[in-house]
Design a protein around this motif. Sequence first.
Motif, mmCIF file in Angstrom:
data_model
loop_
_atom_site.group_PDB
_atom_site.id
_atom_site.type_symbol
_atom_site.label_atom_id
_atom_site.label_comp_id
_atom_site.label_asym_id
_atom_site.label_seq_id
_atom_site.Cartn_x
_atom_site.Cartn_y
_atom_site.Cartn_z
ATOM 1 N N GLU A 249 56.254 52.100 53.645
ATOM 2 C CA GLU A 249 55.472 52.420 54.835
ATOM 3 C C GLU A 249 55.902 53.797 55.322
ATOM 4 O O GLU A 249 56.993 54.262 55.001
ATOM 5 N N TRP A 253 53.597 54.658 60.838
ATOM 6 C CA TRP A 253 53.091 53.307 61.121
ATOM 7 C C TRP A 253 54.212 52.341 61.494
ATOM 8 O O TRP A 253 53.991 51.381 62.215
ATOM 9 N N SER A 280 57.879 61.634 51.439
ATOM 10 C CA SER A 280 57.043 61.563 52.635
ATOM 11 C C SER A 280 55.587 61.351 52.259
ATOM 12 O O SER A 280 55.209 61.434 51.093
ATOM 13 N N THR A 281 54.823 61.090 53.282
ATOM 14 C CA THR A 281 53.440 60.691 53.072
ATOM 15 C C THR A 281 52.517 61.758 53.639
ATOM 16 O O THR A 281 52.945 62.606 54.409
ATOM 17 N N HIS A 282 51.268 61.739 53.236
ATOM 18 C CA HIS A 282 50.267 62.584 53.893
ATOM 19 C C HIS A 282 49.669 61.746 55.011
ATOM 20 O O HIS A 282 48.976 60.778 54.739
ATOM 21 N N MET A 284 47.154 60.421 57.455
ATOM 22 C CA MET A 284 45.702 60.507 57.512
ATOM 23 C C MET A 284 45.295 60.285 58.964
ATOM 24 O O MET A 284 46.121 60.290 59.851
ATOM 25 N N ARG A 330 48.556 48.640 61.829
ATOM 26 C CA ARG A 330 47.411 49.053 61.007
ATOM 27 C C ARG A 330 46.205 48.149 61.260
ATOM 28 O O ARG A 330 45.061 48.619 61.328
#
Lengths: 491, 543
Positions: A249, A253, A280-282, A284, A330
């Motif tokens: 995750e 979030w 790491s994440t992009h 959105m 989410r």
Amino acid sequence: MSAEEILQILSSESSVTSTELASRFNCDHQKVVGAIKSLESLGDVISTKIETVKQWKLTEEGEIVVKNGSHEYVVFSLVPSEGIPQAALMKAAGSVGKVGFSKAMSAGWISMDKSSQPPLVKKKVDTAKDNVKDYLVDIVGTGGSSVPDKEKADLKKRKLVQEVVEKVYILEKGENFSTSITKAETDLTAEMISNGSWKDVSFKPYNFDALGISPEGGTLHPLLKVRAEYRQIFLEMGFTEMPTNNYVESSFWNFDSLFQPQQHPARDAHDTFFISDPHSTHLMNDEYVKQVAEIHSVGGFGSQGYGYDWKTEEAAKNLLRTHTTAVSARMLYNLAKQKEFTPQKYFSIDRVFRNETLDATHLAEFHQIEGVIVDYGLTLGDLIGVLYQFFKKLGIEKLRFKPAYNPYTEPSMEIFSYHAGLGKWVEIGNSGIFRPEMLLPMGLPENVKAIAWGLSLERPTMIKYGIDNIRDLVGHKVNLKMVKENPLCRI
Amino acid sequence: IKYCPGLKSIRYDLLCPEGLVRALLIFTSKIEPPIYKARPVSSNKLHTLTVKLPPKGTRHYRPYVVGGILRNINFTEFSCKTFIDLQDKLHMNICRKRTLAAIGTHDLDACEGPFTYELVPKKDIAFVPLNQTKVVTGEEFLDFYADDRNLGKHLHVIEKYDAFPIIYDKNRNVCSLPPVINSEKTKISTSTRNVFIDITATDLTKAHIVLDTLTAMFSQYCDVPYEFEPVKIVYETDAHPGETVPTMESRRIHVSQDQVNTLLGIDLSIDEIVRLAKKMSLGAEVGKSIDSKGTSGVYIDIPSTRHDVLHPVDVIEDIGIAYGYNRIPKVFPKMGTVAQPRVVNKISDLVRRELALCGYYEVLAFSLCSEDENSTWLRRKADNPKPVRLLNPKTFEFQVMRTTLISGLLKTVAHSKSQKLPIKIFEVGDVVFQDKSVPERQCRTRRRVGALWAAKTSGFENIHGVLDRIMLMFEIKRTNKGNSEGFQFIASDDPVMFPGRCADVFYKGARIGLVGVVHPEVLAKFDIIYPCSMLELDLDPFE
């Protein structure tokens, strides 16, 4: 000798012993014992008592002595009046010569005449009385009661007799005494059923004290049996299962969307598993991310915010979710994106991860149970009411609520239940109403409230099955015997 | 000193006995909430603390400072100790081990304002630190405290810089070197009458909270209780326009009766709301209606000790606590919802039950494992597929998220040496691997089933039978290669399996798993002495 013959004897005599039977039938005692055992297995045909008796018995060598006379007597008898050379005597006496010669010498029955060449063995007395043989005959006949103990010990030393302990059975009629024997069957067979012989045969009594044969079937894991019960309760109460099959995750979030500030201790590397790859994440949903950034740094929706410099990079860090509330967030976000709001009940039971120091009650991964209800105008009274319903299904009726702190719920309550076994109130979970700072940036209507609660799956399972160490419950070091013998989960 | 462990962790005003006792006295209506007043000092007589951080326009690594003064304080041994104790607690708690903010407290009679906050090259620093007898220079400083159990852990904040932050008094005496230590010269004792507080910070909000908390709690020992003297903060940088602190002003918010009652699920009158809010040390008076429904409301004055109040819900929680959670009537939400289980979990449960009926025991391995267990011990390449790797695991046991269930099953067999043969086990669980094509998370989760048979002989046909059984239960027939409807069994050579004793399982044209006899080299790595056969299948295609 047969078992029937024993029954014949018993029908006329009130009591008889196995040794008596052996002498009457003139057969080996063990054979009689065998017959008695088979009579015993018929049920209560005879009743038996056992006495242990010490008995003197002849050895094989002793039997030879009874037949031929003692070794010394044999040697004495072979000596002619004129004498005989020792070598010839030995040859004549055979295997008993050596012992017989020395015994006859020490008894003073014979002597060596060294005056002639070769020296001759000569009788010293005219006749000899063979006491050894007499004693043995006595032992065979009467049990040796008249033989002095000293002599018995001597005979034992010469290995002519031995002392044996024998079990003697004392037989009497049993309750179902009869002189005829019907052979008992051990098991019902297909043949008996087809030919109807089961009606006529008697069956050996079953030993109900013995263990049965363990079935070959497999089993489900104890923790997941308890999980099934919780899952069932949620489904009975109309809760829809959340898609929790995503352990990885983003911090966004897991924390930011829940209004958990970026300096919060839970976001420390000591508590949370961060990920090196993919690091790491992009993020959105740009618009929502902006809303979250704003509520943290400057506030909004009636909140003053935390007043700190919110950083996208911090929110983009990947981690292993520390709670399933990340999934709830989410779900609520997706619900807010729905064209029209509809009330929902959600639940999940799945793994969460904490970078904790492991001990008897803490593991790096465990299961979290979570319930969320979202609708217009839900109150703390609704939360309390739902918790009573939920825990009642678990058999817990006495609840108490204590104020608590949680960054994403306000009000927040710790749930306590009265544990009769421990005689005290124990904490069983956490609950609260999600903060407006969490729900409103998602775009949910202002008067929509979400109530939620959570508990661990391992803790109640350990209490239920009396397991002290969590590693005896989950992980690869669990004893399969525990998995096999673990009882049903009936809550 | 230890207090009630159940206190809310963000109630910084309850971290010391002064605050706790005060809150209880107010709750039981024994006293009124205190009103904090600034000493009547004209603004040009105030002490100043000037931030001289060079050069203008560059951000310093600790850019903010606030300060305050407690005049004519009367310390006892007890209050002197609780004063230090509260600072320790704040340092640990809100200051995040002094990284976000750090407190320095000084005997104002041992130093003299105006004060400056500067960044000073190491070579130009020399002072006697608190509880020391000798001068320590800036060059020696890091080495001097490197082995100190309490202070050494704060060095990381400054150690990578050539210049350290220093608070000087008018005469260039060092007051403190934040966030590590104060000077011996300005040490506080029971005889101290005037206290100067400095708080340097990376987070100005937190600095204000800490200053307000210290001022609110210890101004009660001043000759005029709850009186404080502000300090003027002047920035020569552009980090902040400057301010005079503390203000100890309360904030006023409006809470409507409807807001209170609809959140708590009770029916309180306005007067009751006011009474309950006051019990919780909040100022409260009846206020005009503000909401569209025209219900009446209450003005709540939030004292400067309650920075945890961010939103009216925080006040409503306090009212709920004062009312008593256990008195709130229970209701059950009237909602008609239809429950929906997840398909993947239903499929999992069906397969789990089927395998248990086949005589297999369910096991539950950890989803975290070591790199070796997940790949090289299985004779597989490390990055095929690429696992999710942890950044900060505490042990080698937890390096990666598993990409296969095989190692967990093998580890379980290795720990089941005393079990009767054959050992028959299975697990249904999630595996995760990196997949850049997945938006956001960049990794994919798969639900899998794994089953293992261990005995004196490999027993491949038993595991084969389990596979056939699963397919039979899902009504999937075995078909020839090329027929995409059913499943196929195609010889393969996965290195984890014994050569010639391994087959891939295909369903609807895609590989969904494998069956085989485990390679003896793999068994040796896991310290298993029996031959093992196993299967591993994706369950997602059965949805």
